[in-house]
Design an enzyme around this catalytic site. Structure first.
Site, PDB file in Angstrom:
ATOM      1  N   LEU A 183       2.218 -24.344  18.655  1.00  0.00           N
ATOM      2  CA  LEU A 183       2.349 -25.540  19.100  1.00  0.00           C
ATOM      3  C   LEU A 183       3.883 -26.039  18.479  1.00  0.00           C
ATOM      4  O   LEU A 183       4.590 -26.406  19.351  1.00  0.00           O
ATOM      5  CB  LEU A 183       1.606 -26.750  18.764  1.00  0.00           C
ATOM      6  CG  LEU A 183      -0.093 -26.706  19.323  1.00  0.00           C
ATOM      7  CD1 LEU A 183      -0.781 -27.799  18.866  1.00  0.00           C
ATOM      8  CD2 LEU A 183       0.153 -26.099  20.804  1.00  0.00           C
ATOM      9  N   VAL A 262      -1.529 -34.378  18.021  1.00  0.00           N
ATOM     10  CA  VAL A 262      -2.147 -33.233  19.136  1.00  0.00           C
ATOM     11  C   VAL A 262      -2.851 -32.247  18.510  1.00  0.00           C
ATOM     12  O   VAL A 262      -3.061 -31.177  18.990  1.00  0.00           O
ATOM     13  CB  VAL A 262      -0.916 -32.831  20.063  1.00  0.00           C
ATOM     14  CG1 VAL A 262      -0.332 -33.801  21.076  1.00  0.00           C
ATOM     15  CG2 VAL A 262       0.133 -32.339  18.969  1.00  0.00           C
ATOM     16  N   ARG A 264      -6.099 -32.108  15.734  1.00  0.00           N
ATOM     17  CA  ARG A 264      -7.369 -32.594  15.679  1.00  0.00           C
ATOM     18  C   ARG A 264      -7.659 -33.966  15.084  1.00  0.00           C
ATOM     19  O   ARG A 264      -6.943 -34.407  14.257  1.00  0.00           O
ATOM     20  CB  ARG A 264      -8.217 -31.695  14.981  1.00  0.00           C
ATOM     21  CG  ARG A 264      -8.618 -30.261  15.385  1.00  0.00           C
ATOM     22  CD  ARG A 264      -9.462 -30.242  16.772  1.00  0.00           C
ATOM     23  NE  ARG A 264      -9.481 -28.806  17.633  1.00  0.00           N
ATOM     24  CZ  ARG A 264      -8.780 -28.466  18.465  1.00  0.00           C
ATOM     25  NH1 ARG A 264      -7.761 -29.036  18.888  1.00  0.00           N
ATOM     26  NH2 ARG A 264      -9.138 -27.182  18.896  1.00  0.00           N
ATOM     27  N   ASP A 288      -3.969 -37.493  21.643  1.00  0.00           N
ATOM     28  CA  ASP A 288      -4.707 -36.348  22.675  1.00  0.00           C
ATOM     29  C   ASP A 288      -6.169 -36.012  21.856  1.00  0.00           C
ATOM     30  O   ASP A 288      -7.013 -35.708  22.716  1.00  0.00           O
ATOM     31  CB  ASP A 288      -4.160 -35.264  22.801  1.00  0.00           C
ATOM     32  CG  ASP A 288      -4.500 -34.104  23.770  1.00  0.00           C
ATOM     33  OD1 ASP A 288      -4.853 -34.793  25.031  1.00  0.00           O
ATOM     34  OD2 ASP A 288      -4.667 -33.016  23.514  1.00  0.00           O
ATOM     35  N   GLU A 293     -15.185 -36.892  19.799  1.00  0.00           N
ATOM     36  CA  GLU A 293     -15.171 -36.602  21.224  1.00  0.00           C
ATOM     37  C   GLU A 293     -16.472 -36.193  21.869  1.00  0.00           C
ATOM     38  O   GLU A 293     -17.193 -35.474  21.448  1.00  0.00           O
ATOM     39  CB  GLU A 293     -14.037 -35.535  21.547  1.00  0.00           C
ATOM     40  CG  GLU A 293     -12.703 -35.793  20.858  1.00  0.00           C
ATOM     41  CD  GLU A 293     -11.754 -34.634  20.941  1.00  0.00           C
ATOM     42  OE1 GLU A 293     -12.022 -33.677  21.654  1.00  0.00           O
ATOM     43  OE2 GLU A 293     -10.667 -34.607  20.463  1.00  0.00           O
ATOM     44  N   HIS A 312      -8.145 -35.399  25.109  1.00  0.00           N
ATOM     45  CA  HIS A 312      -7.955 -34.081  24.958  1.00  0.00           C
ATOM     46  C   HIS A 312      -7.501 -33.074  26.200  1.00  0.00           C
ATOM     47  O   HIS A 312      -8.174 -32.136  26.409  1.00  0.00           O
ATOM     48  CB  HIS A 312      -9.384 -33.428  24.369  1.00  0.00           C
ATOM     49  CG  HIS A 312      -8.969 -32.294  23.545  1.00  0.00           C
ATOM     50  ND1 HIS A 312      -9.626 -31.978  22.045  1.00  0.00           N
ATOM     51  CD2 HIS A 312      -8.169 -31.319  23.152  1.00  0.00           C
ATOM     52  CE1 HIS A 312      -9.316 -30.777  21.551  1.00  0.00           C
ATOM     53  NE2 HIS A 312      -8.232 -30.487  22.354  1.00  0.00           N
TER      54      HIS A 312
HETATM   55  N1  LIG Z   1      -4.488 -30.990  21.809  1.00  0.00           N
HETATM   56  C1  LIG Z   1      -4.765 -29.926  22.404  1.00  0.00           C
HETATM   57  O1  LIG Z   1      -5.235 -29.691  23.345  1.00  0.00           O
HETATM   58  C2  LIG Z   1      -4.573 -28.578  21.255  1.00  0.00           C
HETATM   59  C3  LIG Z   1      -4.105 -27.337  21.917  1.00  0.00           C
HETATM   60  C4  LIG Z   1      -3.814 -26.391  20.966  1.00  0.00           C
HETATM   61  C5  LIG Z   1      -4.067 -26.293  19.725  1.00  0.00           C
HETATM   62  N2  LIG Z   1      -4.478 -27.596  19.215  1.00  0.00           N
HETATM   63  C6  LIG Z   1      -4.522 -27.856  17.530  1.00  0.00           C
HETATM   64  O2  LIG Z   1      -3.465 -27.677  17.076  1.00  0.00           O
HETATM   65  C7  LIG Z   1      -3.386 -26.573  16.076  1.00  0.00           C
HETATM   66  C8  LIG Z   1      -2.338 -25.905  15.930  1.00  0.00           C
HETATM   67  O3  LIG Z   1      -2.108 -24.979  17.018  1.00  0.00           O
HETATM   68  P1  LIG Z   1      -1.137 -23.738  16.920  1.00  0.00           P
HETATM   69  O4  LIG Z   1      -1.438 -22.988  18.360  1.00  0.00           O
HETATM   70  O5  LIG Z   1       0.185 -24.277  16.731  1.00  0.00           O
HETATM   71  O6  LIG Z   1      -1.683 -22.999  15.748  1.00  0.00           O
HETATM   72  P2  LIG Z   1      -0.976 -22.129  14.582  1.00  0.00           P
HETATM   73  O7  LIG Z   1      -0.203 -21.091  15.453  1.00  0.00           O
HETATM   74  O8  LIG Z   1      -2.062 -21.381  13.881  1.00  0.00           O
HETATM   75  O9  LIG Z   1      -0.175 -22.814  13.774  1.00  0.00           O
HETATM   76  C9  LIG Z   1      -0.621 -23.733  12.897  1.00  0.00           C
HETATM   77  C10 LIG Z   1       0.454 -24.258  11.822  1.00  0.00           C
HETATM   78  O10 LIG Z   1       0.156 -25.524  11.224  1.00  0.00           O
HETATM   79  C11 LIG Z   1       0.475 -25.050   9.701  1.00  0.00           C
HETATM   80  N3  LIG Z   1      -0.412 -25.617   8.727  1.00  0.00           N
HETATM   81  C12 LIG Z   1      -1.692 -24.933   8.353  1.00  0.00           C
HETATM   82  N4  LIG Z   1      -2.186 -25.756   7.512  1.00  0.00           N
HETATM   83  C13 LIG Z   1      -1.329 -26.592   7.168  1.00  0.00           C
HETATM   84  C14 LIG Z   1      -1.317 -27.766   6.337  1.00  0.00           C
HETATM   85  N5  LIG Z   1      -2.350 -27.987   5.435  1.00  0.00           N
HETATM   86  N6  LIG Z   1      -0.112 -28.318   6.194  1.00  0.00           N
HETATM   87  C15 LIG Z   1       0.920 -28.411   6.888  1.00  0.00           C
HETATM   88  N7  LIG Z   1       0.920 -27.421   8.024  1.00  0.00           N
HETATM   89  C16 LIG Z   1      -0.154 -26.600   7.861  1.00  0.00           C
HETATM   90  C17 LIG Z   1       0.452 -23.414   9.626  1.00  0.00           C
HETATM   91  O11 LIG Z   1       1.418 -23.105   8.411  1.00  0.00           O
HETATM   92  P3  LIG Z   1       1.822 -21.687   8.494  1.00  0.00           P
HETATM   93  O12 LIG Z   1       3.044 -21.509   9.418  1.00  0.00           O
HETATM   94  O13 LIG Z   1       2.221 -21.805   7.017  1.00  0.00           O
HETATM   95  O14 LIG Z   1       0.601 -20.887   8.530  1.00  0.00           O
HETATM   96  C18 LIG Z   1       1.214 -23.337  10.960  1.00  0.00           C
HETATM   97  O15 LIG Z   1       2.581 -23.476  11.147  1.00  0.00           O
HETATM   98  C19 LIG Z   1      -4.488 -25.886  16.507  1.00  0.00           C
HETATM   99  O16 LIG Z   1      -5.517 -25.477  15.217  1.00  0.00           O
HETATM  100  C20 LIG Z   1      -5.546 -26.958  16.935  1.00  0.00           C
HETATM  101  O17 LIG Z   1      -6.493 -27.514  16.442  1.00  0.00           O
HETATM  102  C21 LIG Z   1      -4.635 -28.788  19.924  1.00  0.00           C
END
Ligand SMILES: NC(=O)c1ccc[n+]([C@@H]2O[C@H](COP(=O)([O-])OP(=O)(O)OC[C@H]3O[C@@H](n4cnc5c(N)ncnc54)[C@H](OP(=O)(O)O)[C@@H]3O)[C@@H](O)[C@H]2O)c1
Length: 351
Positions: A183, A262, A264, A288, A293, A312
Site C-alpha cells: 500500500l 487505511v 486496521r 476506512d 466492524e 472498509h
Molecule cells: N483498507 C483496506 O481495505 C486494506 C487493504 C489492504 C491492506 N490493508 C491493511 O494495510 C496493511 C498493509 O498492507 P500492505 O499490502 O502494504 O502490507 P505489506 O506489503 O506487508 O507492508 C507492510 C508495511 O508496514 C510496515 N510495518 C510493519 N510493522 C510496522 C511498524 N511497527 N511500524 C511501522 N511500519 C511497520 C512494513 O515495514 P517493512 O517494510 O520494514 O516490513 C511494511 O513497509 C495490511 O496488513 C492490512 O492490515 C487494508
C-alpha cells in the site's frame, strides 16, 4: 519459509477454491500446470459473492449432505484458495494434507492469530500489493476532502449559502506515512506526484521507495508527528502497532492535523481519536477501518462532522480478484518448481 512449501506432494496437487472466484480466473489457475494440478471449484458448496471481489459472501445454506461433500473435498486439499469458510479454525484437522493457503486479504495476522492457525505448519501467503491503487486513490480522496473542507461545502450548499473564503492546498503539504509496503509504496508515489512532501516509516532498512523524501525511524516517529500536516496509516495490525496512535501521539500532533487510516482500526485508539476530533484538536479524519466492524449503531463516530467514514470498502474494486490470482498463479509456479513463495506470512513479525 516452511520447508513443506517448497516440496510439492508427489504426484498431482489438489487446489480447492474456498471463496467466491470468477470461473475465468479459476480457468487461469488450471492453465498454470494442467498436467500437475487439479483445481476443485464447486460454487454450490462455497459462499456466493454479493458484489465483485466479495470474499465473505452469503452462506451457501448446505444441508448435512452438502457439508459432508465440502468436508470430503477439503480432506483432499493440498492447497487452498482462501481460508475455509465453514470451519476456519479446524483447517489443520479437516484438511490433513494441506500445505499452503493463498489468502485473499493483505492483513491476515489478526485472523491467523485469533484462529491459532499461525501455530500450525501450514504456510499462508497474503495478497499484499494487490490493493495499492484503489487505496492510494482513497487516500487522495480523503486528504482532498479534508484539505478542501468538503463537509463545509456540502453544509453551505444545503443552506443555499454562497460563502467564498480561503482554503488550503494539498501540494506543498507534508504527510507522515506509516507502512511502506504494497500500500505505502503506491500511496507515496501518488502523493509525491501531487507535490506532497512524503515522510515514511517502516520496520526494516532498505532502499528508499520512490516518492518518499525522508525515512523516519521508529525512534523518531513520535517527534515527527508534530512536523506534519497529515498522518496516513498503512501498516499491518500487530502487537507493535496495536494503538500505535493513542492519546499521547494525538496530543503530539499540531492542532488541525488530519489523520487517514487505511490499515486496521485498532492501530488507532478509537476513544482517543473521537475525543481529539470532538475537541477540534485534529482538523479531521478519514477512516476506512474501525476497531470493531461493522461499526456499532451507537458509535460516536457516526456523528462527527469532520470525519469521512468508509465501511472498509476502499480496496474493493472489480480488478481485485484478477490481481490476487496473478499472485496465486505466480506462487503456484514457484511451488511446483520448489522455489520460495512470495508474500509469505511471517508469524514472528506478525505480518
Ligand atoms: N483498507 C483496506 O481495505 C486494506 C487493504 C489492504 C491492506 N490493508 C491493511 O494495510 C496493511 C498493509 O498492507 P500492505 O499490502 O502494504 O502490507 P505489506 O506489503 O506487508 O507492508 C507492510 C508495511 O508496514 C510496515 N510495518 C510493519 N510493522 C510496522 C511498524 N511497527 N511500524 C511501522 N511500519 C511497520 C512494513 O515495514 P517493512 O517494510 O520494514 O516490513 C511494511 O513497509 C495490511 O496488513 C492490512 O492490515 C487494508
Amino acid at each position: 519459509m516452511d520447508r513443506a512449501t517448497t516440496t510439492p506432494s508427489a504426484g498431482r496437487s489438489t487446489i480447492v477454491i474456498a471463496s467466491p472466484l470468477e470461473p475465468e480466473l479459476v480457468d487461469r489457475l488450471r492453465a498454470v500446470a494442467p498436467d500437475r494440478i487439479d483445481v476443485v471449484h464447486e460454487p454450490d458448496l462455497i459462499p456466493r459473492a454479493r458484489y465483485a471481489a466479495d470474499h465473505v459472501g452469503d452462506p451457501p445454506g448446505l444441508d448435512a449432505a452438502g457439508i459432508d461433500r465440502w468436508l470430503g473435498i477439503l480432506r483432499r486439499a493440498d492447497i487452498l484458495f482462501d481460508l475455509d469458510w465453514y470451519d476456519p479454525a479446524g483447517l489443520a484437522r479437516n484438511a490433513p494434507d494441506l500445505r499452503w493457503v493463498q489468502v485473499t486479504k493483505s492483513g491476515i495476522g489478526e485472523t491467523l492469530r485469533r484462529l491459532e492457525l499461525d501455530r500450525t505448519s501450514i504456510t499462508f501467503t497474503n495478497a499484499a500489493g494487490v490493493h495499492g491503487v484503489p487505496i492510494a486513490e482513497f487516500v487522495v480522496l480523503a486528504l482532498l476532502y479534508l484539505v478542501k473542507e468538503v463537509p463545509d461545502l456540502l453544509d453551505a450548499k444545503a443552506r443555499r449559502s454562497w460563502e467564498p473564503r480561503r482554503v488550503a492546498q494539498l501540494t506543498g503539504s507534508r504527510v507522515l506515512l506509516v507502512g511502506l509496503g504494497g500500500l505505502g509504496q503506491v500511496i507515496a508515489r501518488t502523493l509525491a506526484d501531487l507535490g506532497v512532501d512524503v515522510w515514511g516509516v517502516r520496520r526494516s532498512d532498505g532502499p528508499v521507495p520512490d516518492g518518499v523524501a525522508r525515512i523516519v525511524s521508529l525512534s523518531e516517529f513520535r517527534s515527527a508527528l508534530g512536523d506534519v500536516d497529515a498522518l496516513v496509516l498503512a501498516c499491518p495490525y500487530t502487537d507493535e502497532t496495536h494503538h500505535l496512535i493513542g492519546r499521547d501521539e494525538l496530543a503530539a500532533m499540531r492542532p488541525g492535523t488530519f489523520l487517514v487510516n487505511v490499515a486496521r482500526g485498532a492501530v488507532v485508539d478509537e476513544a482517543a481519536l473521537i475525543e481529539a476530533l470532538e475537541r477540534g484538536h485534529l482538523g479531521g479524519a478519514a477512516l476506512d477501518v474501525v476497531e470493531r466492524e461493522p461499526l456499532a449503531a451507537d458509535s460516536r463516530l457516526w456523528d462527527l462532522p469532520n470525519l469521512l467514514l468508509s465501511p472498509h470498502r476502499a480496496s474493493i474494486v472489480d480488478a481485485e480478484n484478477a490481481l490476487i490470482v496473478d499472485i496465486f498463479a505466480d506462487n503456484l509456479r514457484r511451488y511446483l518448481e520448489g522455489r520460495p513463495l512470495r508474500n509469505v506470512y511471517d508469524a514472528t513479525r506478525g505480518y
